[in-house]
Design a protein around this motif. Structure first.
Motif, PDB file in Angstrom:
ATOM      1  N   UNK A  30      -5.384   2.865  21.667  1.00 29.20           N
ATOM      2  CA  UNK A  30      -6.498   2.517  20.793  1.00 29.20           C
ATOM      3  C   UNK A  30      -6.101   2.812  19.347  1.00 29.20           C
ATOM      4  N   UNK A  31      -6.110   1.788  18.511  1.00 26.24           N
ATOM      5  CA  UNK A  31      -5.804   1.973  17.095  1.00 26.24           C
ATOM      6  C   UNK A  31      -7.075   1.747  16.286  1.00 26.24           C
ATOM      7  N   UNK A  32      -7.474   2.766  15.544  1.00 25.89           N
ATOM      8  CA  UNK A  32      -8.669   2.704  14.711  1.00 25.89           C
ATOM      9  C   UNK A  32      -8.285   2.472  13.255  1.00 25.89           C
ATOM     10  N   UNK A  33      -9.201   1.863  12.515  1.00 24.22           N
ATOM     11  CA  UNK A  33      -8.961   1.756  11.088  1.00 24.22           C
ATOM     12  C   UNK A  33      -9.785   0.681  10.421  1.00 24.22           C
ATOM     13  N   UNK A  34      -9.736   0.708   9.090  1.00 23.86           N
ATOM     14  CA  UNK A  34     -10.404  -0.294   8.269  1.00 23.86           C
ATOM     15  C   UNK A  34      -9.514  -1.529   8.234  1.00 23.86           C
ATOM     16  N   UNK A  35     -10.033  -2.687   8.611  1.00 22.94           N
ATOM     17  CA  UNK A  35      -9.178  -3.865   8.758  1.00 22.94           C
ATOM     18  C   UNK A  35      -8.774  -4.528   7.441  1.00 22.94           C
ATOM     19  N   UNK A  36      -7.972  -3.793   6.650  1.00 27.41           N
ATOM     20  CA  UNK A  36      -7.345  -4.424   5.487  1.00 27.41           C
ATOM     21  C   UNK A  36      -6.129  -5.211   5.980  1.00 27.41           C
ATOM     22  N   UNK A  37      -5.476  -5.901   5.069  1.00 26.69           N
ATOM     23  CA  UNK A  37      -4.386  -6.800   5.474  1.00 26.69           C
ATOM     24  C   UNK A  37      -3.261  -6.062   6.190  1.00 26.69           C
ATOM     25  N   UNK A  38      -2.875  -4.881   5.683  1.00 22.16           N
ATOM     26  CA  UNK A  38      -1.786  -4.127   6.290  1.00 22.16           C
ATOM     27  C   UNK A  38      -2.154  -3.658   7.694  1.00 22.16           C
ATOM     28  N   UNK A  48      -6.812  -1.737  22.566  1.00 29.60           N
ATOM     29  CA  UNK A  48      -8.080  -1.840  21.843  1.00 29.60           C
ATOM     30  C   UNK A  48      -7.871  -1.548  20.362  1.00 29.60           C
ATOM     31  N   UNK A  49      -8.588  -2.268  19.536  1.00 24.28           N
ATOM     32  CA  UNK A  49      -8.668  -1.929  18.118  1.00 24.28           C
ATOM     33  C   UNK A  49     -10.123  -1.588  17.815  1.00 24.28           C
ATOM     34  N   UNK A  50     -10.311  -0.452  17.146  1.00 22.51           N
ATOM     35  CA  UNK A  50     -11.648  -0.008  16.760  1.00 22.51           C
ATOM     36  C   UNK A  50     -11.771  -0.135  15.253  1.00 22.51           C
ATOM     37  N   UNK A  51     -12.698  -0.959  14.811  1.00 22.20           N
ATOM     38  CA  UNK A  51     -12.874  -1.234  13.393  1.00 22.20           C
ATOM     39  C   UNK A  51     -13.791  -0.198  12.774  1.00 22.20           C
ATOM     40  N   UNK A  52     -13.279   0.507  11.753  1.00 17.25           N
ATOM     41  CA  UNK A  52     -13.998   1.608  11.110  1.00 17.25           C
ATOM     42  C   UNK A  52     -14.030   1.348   9.598  1.00 17.25           C
ATOM     43  N   UNK A  53     -15.204   1.418   8.971  1.00 16.08           N
ATOM     44  CA  UNK A  53     -15.305   1.090   7.543  1.00 16.08           C
ATOM     45  C   UNK A  53     -15.032   2.267   6.620  1.00 16.08           C
ATOM     46  N   UNK A  54     -13.965   3.018   6.885  1.00 17.51           N
ATOM     47  CA  UNK A  54     -13.728   4.206   6.072  1.00 17.51           C
ATOM     48  C   UNK A  54     -13.112   3.832   4.724  1.00 17.51           C
ATOM     49  N   UNK A  81     -10.835   4.437   1.318  1.00 17.02           N
ATOM     50  CA  UNK A  81      -9.444   4.869   1.167  1.00 17.02           C
ATOM     51  C   UNK A  81      -9.341   6.387   1.017  1.00 17.02           C
ATOM     52  N   UNK A  82     -10.295   6.985   0.293  1.00 22.86           N
ATOM     53  CA  UNK A  82     -10.232   8.416   0.008  1.00 22.86           C
ATOM     54  C   UNK A  82     -11.064   9.264   0.970  1.00 22.86           C
ATOM     55  N   UNK A  83     -11.542   8.682   2.055  1.00 25.60           N
ATOM     56  CA  UNK A  83     -12.371   9.437   2.996  1.00 25.60           C
ATOM     57  C   UNK A  83     -11.530  10.463   3.744  1.00 25.60           C
ATOM     58  N   UNK A  84     -12.038  11.697   3.853  1.00 23.76           N
ATOM     59  CA  UNK A  84     -11.341  12.725   4.620  1.00 23.76           C
ATOM     60  C   UNK A  84     -11.346  12.360   6.096  1.00 23.76           C
ATOM     61  N   UNK A  85     -12.492  11.877   6.546  1.00 23.72           N
ATOM     62  CA  UNK A  85     -12.638  11.405   7.917  1.00 23.72           C
ATOM     63  C   UNK A  85     -13.707  10.329   7.912  1.00 23.72           C
ATOM     64  N   UNK A  86     -13.844   9.622   9.014  1.00 25.33           N
ATOM     65  CA  UNK A  86     -14.851   8.562   9.087  1.00 25.33           C
ATOM     66  C   UNK A  86     -16.234   9.163   8.896  1.00 25.33           C
ATOM     67  N   UNK A 109     -11.775  -5.526  21.219  1.00 16.71           N
ATOM     68  CA  UNK A 109     -12.298  -5.031  19.952  1.00 16.71           C
ATOM     69  C   UNK A 109     -13.526  -4.144  20.152  1.00 16.71           C
ATOM     70  N   UNK A 110     -13.649  -3.173  19.261  1.00 19.72           N
ATOM     71  CA  UNK A 110     -14.802  -2.272  19.248  1.00 19.72           C
ATOM     72  C   UNK A 110     -15.187  -2.031  17.787  1.00 19.72           C
ATOM     73  N   UNK A 111     -16.489  -1.969  17.525  1.00 23.12           N
ATOM     74  CA  UNK A 111     -16.993  -1.743  16.168  1.00 23.12           C
ATOM     75  C   UNK A 111     -17.680  -0.384  16.106  1.00 23.12           C
ATOM     76  N   UNK A 112     -17.281   0.419  15.137  1.00 25.81           N
ATOM     77  CA  UNK A 112     -17.860   1.738  14.886  1.00 25.81           C
ATOM     78  C   UNK A 112     -19.241   1.551  14.255  1.00 25.81           C
TER      79      UNK A 112
END
Length: 237
Positions: free
Chosen positions: A68-76, A88-94, A96-101, A128-131
């Protein structure tokens, strides 16, 4: 039984603090699976302050459970996920400077963006999974994007439960019931621990997976990682 996916970000943080390769992230991922974990979660961030993008590639051959790879879906991030094709990919709207989600998606406001990203991942065979925050309208919004699952953001529950408020689980129960009724799978994560996981599991119908990192690693400092993994598995039965 609800699956336990171990988030190994904290192991990468500890490794990075000395600039070497101790503890070894790859060996740790192998070990938690050997001890019984049914998945491994990573959450790479743009500054690579814990999980590095190369780690994601290095882990691919050794994660034989669910990856399972989590993260904000920017291009990279999107490129990384498409290259690795995790379970699975888990989409998280964190940020750039967030300490944690620290928040779930506004699935209604971001419907078009999420739908486009999700479609691309699904075309490549990635679940896919959405936070999301524990709000039924956000669950309904998630359904409209085409995602297969949601991940309930459980920080508010964990905080209030720690203060003795067991009613804090009610919004999560309502969201899980709705998700079950409209055909969405339910995952959960953030600040779940040995203290609250059994109560949470008992009150969340159809809970498929929990992703636990910070608490599990912290508890392991006292109790040992193999022991803690099995304690979670017993509480999730």
């Amino acid at each position: 039984m609800t699956k336990l996916s171990v988030n190994i970000n904290k192991i990468a943080t500890l490794r990075n603090s000395r600039g070497g390769d101790t503890p070894n992230l790859i060996q740790f991922a192998k070990d938690v699976q050997r001890f019984g974990a049914e998945g491994v979660t990573i959450h790479p961030r743009p500054d690579e302050r814990h999980i590095r993008y190369q780690d994601a590639h290095d882990l691919k051959p050794v994660v034989y459970t669910e990856y399972n790879i989590e993260g904000n879906p920017n291009a990279k991030f999107i490129d990384l996920v498409l290259a690795l094709k995790p379970t699975q990919v888990t989409l998280v709207p964190d940020a750039v400077d967030a300490i944690t989600s620290n928040a779930g998606w506004d699935t209604i406001k971001n419907k078009s963006f999420l739908s486009e990203v999700i479609s691309e991942f699904q075309r490549n065979g990635i679940r896919t999974s959405i936070f999301v925050d524990p709000e039924t309208r956000q669950v309904e919004g998630a359904k409209a994007t085409g995602t297969e699952r949601i991940e309930l953001y459980t920080e508010a529950f964990a905080h209030d439960y720690g203060l003795g408020n067991k009613n804090a689980v009610k919004p999560y129960t309502a969201c899980a019931e709705l998700a079950n009724n409209i055909g969405l799978g339910v995952n959960a994560g953030h600040d779940l621990s040995l203290d609250n996981i059994a109560f949470f599991k008992k009150n969340i119908p159809g809970l498929l997976e929990v992703s636990i990192g910070h608490a599990l690693i912290s508890e392991s400092l006292y109790l040992g990682i193999e022991n803690v993994v099995n304690m979670y598995l017993n509480k999730l039965k």
